[in-house]
Design a protein around this motif. Structure first.
Motif, short mmCIF file in Angstrom:
data_model
loop_
_atom_site.label_atom_id
_atom_site.label_comp_id
_atom_site.label_asym_id
_atom_site.label_seq_id
_atom_site.Cartn_x
_atom_site.Cartn_y
_atom_site.Cartn_z
N ARG A 56 39.03 42.63 38.17
CA ARG A 56 39.72 42.66 36.94
C ARG A 56 38.68 42.09 35.73
NH1 ARG A 56 41.51 42.64 32.60
NH2 ARG A 56 43.69 41.88 31.97
N LEU A 57 37.93 41.34 36.20
CA LEU A 57 36.65 40.98 35.24
C LEU A 57 35.74 42.06 34.63
CD1 LEU A 57 36.34 37.36 36.42
CD2 LEU A 57 37.53 37.83 34.29
N GLY A 58 35.92 43.31 35.38
CA GLY A 58 35.12 44.34 35.24
C GLY A 58 33.70 44.33 36.07
N TYR A 59 33.83 43.75 37.25
CA TYR A 59 32.58 43.95 38.02
C TYR A 59 32.95 44.91 39.31
CZ TYR A 59 30.20 40.14 35.78
OH TYR A 59 29.65 39.39 35.23
N THR A 60 32.16 45.68 39.48
CA THR A 60 32.33 46.69 40.92
C THR A 60 31.72 45.69 41.96
OG1 THR A 60 32.20 48.71 39.67
CG2 THR A 60 31.05 48.51 41.94
N VAL A 61 32.20 45.86 43.44
CA VAL A 61 32.09 44.95 44.10
C VAL A 61 31.60 45.72 45.37
CG1 VAL A 61 32.40 42.85 45.69
CG2 VAL A 61 33.74 43.00 43.26
N HIS A 62 30.28 45.55 45.84
CA HIS A 62 29.62 46.12 47.10
C HIS A 62 30.28 45.28 48.37
CE1 HIS A 62 27.26 49.18 45.05
NE2 HIS A 62 27.45 48.17 44.13
N VAL A 63 30.81 45.79 49.51
CA VAL A 63 30.68 44.94 50.69
C VAL A 63 30.03 45.82 51.82
CG1 VAL A 63 32.61 44.09 52.03
CG2 VAL A 63 33.18 44.41 49.65
N PRO A 64 28.98 45.63 51.89
CA PRO A 64 28.29 46.68 52.92
C PRO A 64 28.73 46.07 54.30
CG PRO A 64 26.63 44.54 52.02
CD PRO A 64 28.06 44.63 51.19
N ALA A 65 28.99 46.98 55.03
CA ALA A 65 29.51 46.94 56.45
C ALA A 65 28.44 46.39 57.56
CB ALA A 65 29.96 48.27 56.94
N ALA A 66 27.21 46.40 57.37
CA ALA A 66 26.19 45.81 58.15
C ALA A 66 25.81 44.64 58.04
CB ALA A 66 25.04 46.80 57.97
N ALA A 112 31.37 31.21 34.75
CA ALA A 112 30.40 31.64 33.74
C ALA A 112 30.81 32.66 32.98
CB ALA A 112 29.30 31.82 34.44
N GLN A 113 32.03 33.35 33.44
CA GLN A 113 32.45 34.63 32.85
C GLN A 113 33.25 34.35 31.61
OE1 GLN A 113 31.26 37.41 34.46
NE2 GLN A 113 30.39 35.89 35.67
N GLU A 114 33.34 35.73 30.55
CA GLU A 114 34.17 35.74 29.67
C GLU A 114 35.54 36.37 30.35
OE1 GLU A 114 33.79 34.73 26.61
OE2 GLU A 114 31.44 34.56 27.06
N TRP A 115 36.46 35.55 29.84
CA TRP A 115 38.10 35.96 30.32
C TRP A 115 39.04 36.40 29.37
CZ3 TRP A 115 40.15 34.67 35.49
CH2 TRP A 115 38.84 34.11 36.20
N ASP A 116 38.38 37.38 28.53
CA ASP A 116 39.16 37.80 27.46
C ASP A 116 40.19 39.00 27.72
OD1 ASP A 116 37.64 36.13 25.81
OD2 ASP A 116 36.03 38.03 25.23
N GLY A 117 41.34 38.67 27.40
CA GLY A 117 42.36 39.77 27.77
C GLY A 117 43.08 39.50 29.44
N VAL A 118 42.59 38.44 29.83
CA VAL A 118 43.12 37.98 31.25
C VAL A 118 44.07 36.83 30.90
CG1 VAL A 118 42.64 37.15 33.64
CG2 VAL A 118 40.85 38.67 32.32
N ASP A 119 45.38 36.94 31.45
CA ASP A 119 46.52 36.06 31.20
C ASP A 119 46.91 35.46 32.49
OD1 ASP A 119 46.41 36.49 28.28
OD2 ASP A 119 47.76 38.11 28.76
N PHE A 120 47.32 34.40 32.68
CA PHE A 120 47.81 33.62 33.74
C PHE A 120 49.48 33.44 33.60
CE2 PHE A 120 43.38 33.19 33.90
CZ PHE A 120 42.90 33.65 35.39
N VAL A 121 50.13 33.41 34.69
CA VAL A 121 51.33 32.86 34.64
C VAL A 121 51.18 31.29 34.85
CG1 VAL A 121 53.47 32.96 36.02
CG2 VAL A 121 52.35 34.84 36.00
N PRO A 122 52.09 30.55 34.08
CA PRO A 122 51.95 29.20 34.01
C PRO A 122 52.16 28.55 35.56
CG PRO A 122 53.43 29.83 32.12
CD PRO A 122 52.78 31.13 32.83
N LEU A 123 51.63 27.35 35.96
CA LEU A 123 52.13 27.12 37.14
C LEU A 123 52.15 25.47 37.07
CD1 LEU A 123 51.82 27.39 40.33
CD2 LEU A 123 49.64 26.60 40.27
N PRO A 124 53.38 24.90 36.77
CA PRO A 124 53.71 23.48 36.61
C PRO A 124 53.49 22.64 37.78
CG PRO A 124 55.59 24.62 36.49
CD PRO A 124 54.66 25.80 36.66
N GLN A 125 52.63 22.52 38.34
CA GLN A 125 52.24 22.06 39.74
C GLN A 125 51.21 21.04 39.61
OE1 GLN A 125 52.07 24.32 43.10
NE2 GLN A 125 54.20 25.00 43.07
#
Length: 428
Positions: A221-231, A302-315
């Protein structure tokens, strides 16, 4: 190098590091085992003196020495307050290499039980921990065990419950076990801002898949492609802390071969215990990654969170700081700033965060009485907060604390901060 030469070199290294301790005692109030026993031999200063004595052959390597070394959690809280900057973590690991190479015979009255438990542990280490891809094949079996109700019957068995290792393994399977098959690549949501790799770990890839999947969702969602090497394989911490340095180096070298092939900016770890091990490959094992290893909380902060919204959590959310994140990576502050991105959330520190919870890798198996005493303190501290949920950044701590809350009759969820972020993130 001959074994005798290796032993001599190890003794020289231990003596050199132990001699840097000025015995000031500033470490004593910060040591969890000294807090429990008030015994000098169970403090960093006392253990350093014992290591010095054995390495210089002034005192014998006997069962009492082994006992005091085994009681150390390797939380490394002492390193943060040491005016001489003694590398205590390196020192205690070296002492355990010495113990493994000069193992004492098991007393006759304990031989049967210890050989059985040792055999089971050796099998798990060699056939699963060191080959974590096999955990993925176990997941369908464990799902069947949970869904069929067989797990509940097994947990009622007195014979199984008396074995700490089996009891812990059975508890692990009570967690959510989605049938996840890892892909090698998880493309970013557009626009892409970089590429990283995700370190899965060993046990975590079996029973903490929600945290790993949440990490993929948030990074994409933040714009990063993620590698998950099987080995990729185990980080090697379990082996290093039990004195099996050659095995730890072998695992480190395999991980290096896997990750150095990727065109990435960083290797992301979601378990701070693994993160410390990976980050210290260069200084401890002579293996160096071409890119930094970063804890997921520090990376997200350390990331920019522009355009990322969160549902409020009153806990109210209580934050537990793992020793590895607090004392070694020095990155526990990122837990709070990342969580505070969620609207209406109340984030508080768990009282006593400066003291280990007692999980400490396999410590809860090897020293169950000490681990339980430290866990009880955490449970009491949580109850004082009145929090709705507890978050922590290490799978071992999460399982240990969750089992304590469950045993005390508290239906409290223990989860990773990135999981909470993913749950509250608005997906457009």
């Amino acid at each position: 190098m001959e074994k005798s030469d290796q032993n001599y070199s190890l003794m020289e290294e231990l003596l050199a590091e132990a001699n840097r301790c000025v015995a000031c005692g500033l470490c004593l109030p910060h040591c969890p085992t000294y807090h429990l026993t008030h015994s000098e031999a169970d403090s960093p200063r006392g253990r350093i003196a014992l290591i010095n004595g054995v390495a210089s052959k002034h005192i014998p390597l006997n069962e009492k020495f082994v006992q005091h070394m085994d009681r150390c959690l390797t939380c490394r809280a002492c390193e943060n307050v040491c005016p001489s900057n003694v590398a205590y973590g390196r020192l205690i690991d070296g002492a355990r290499v010495m113990l493994r190479e000069n193992a004492l015979p098991i007393p006759e009255e304990r031989q049967g039980r210890e050989s059985r438990e040792s055999g089971l542990r050796n099998f798990l280490e060699q056939e699963l921990i060191a080959k974590p891809a096999r955990f993925d094949r176990l997941r369908p079996i464990l799902r069947l065990l949970v869904n069929s109700g067989l797990l509940t019957l097994l947990l009622r068995s007195d014979t199984l419950r008396r074995n700490t290792l089996i009891r812990s393994l059975l508890f692990l399977t009570k967690r959510n076990l989605p049938g996840q098959i890892w892909r090698n690549l998880y493309p970013a949501n557009h626009p892409q801002c970089g590429e990283v790799a995700l370190f899965l770990g060993c046990v975590a890839r079996l029973i903490d898949t929600e945290t790993l999947l949440s990490t993929l969702v948030v990074l994409n969602r933040l714009g990063y492609t993620v590698h998950v090497p099987a080995a990729q394989t185990c980080c090697g911490a379990l082996y290093q802390h039990s004195g099996q340095m050659s095995a730890a180096v072998s695992l480190a070298q395999q991980n290096l071969r896997v990750f150095e092939k990727l065109n990435i900016q960083a290797i992301i770890s979601t378990a701070s215990g693994c993160g410390v091990q990976l980050a210290e490959y260069s200084s401890r094992l002579g293996v160096e990654f071409p890119v930094p290893v970063v804890d997921i909380n520090q990376f997200l902060d350390a990331q920019e969170w522009d355009g990322v919204d969160f549902v409020p959590l009153p806990q109210k959310i209580a934050v537990h700081e793992p020793c590895t994140l607090r004392n070694t990576l020095c990155a526990s502050n990122h837990l709070y700033s990342v969580l505070r991105r969620i609207p209406e959330i109340e984030v508080i520190k768990l009282p006593g965060n400066d003291r280990c919870c007692g999980a400490a890798g396999t410590y809860f198996l090897d020293q169950p009485e000490f681990a339980r005493a430290l866990l009880d303190e955490k449970i009491r501290a949580f109850e004082q907060t009145g929090a709705d949920c507890l978050v922590t950044a290490n799978i071992g701590c999460a399982l240990h604390i969750a089992s304590g809350l469950m045993n005390s009759g508290r239906n409290i969820e223990v989860l990773h901060p990135v999981t909470l972020l993913a749950r509250q993130m608005r997906i457009k």
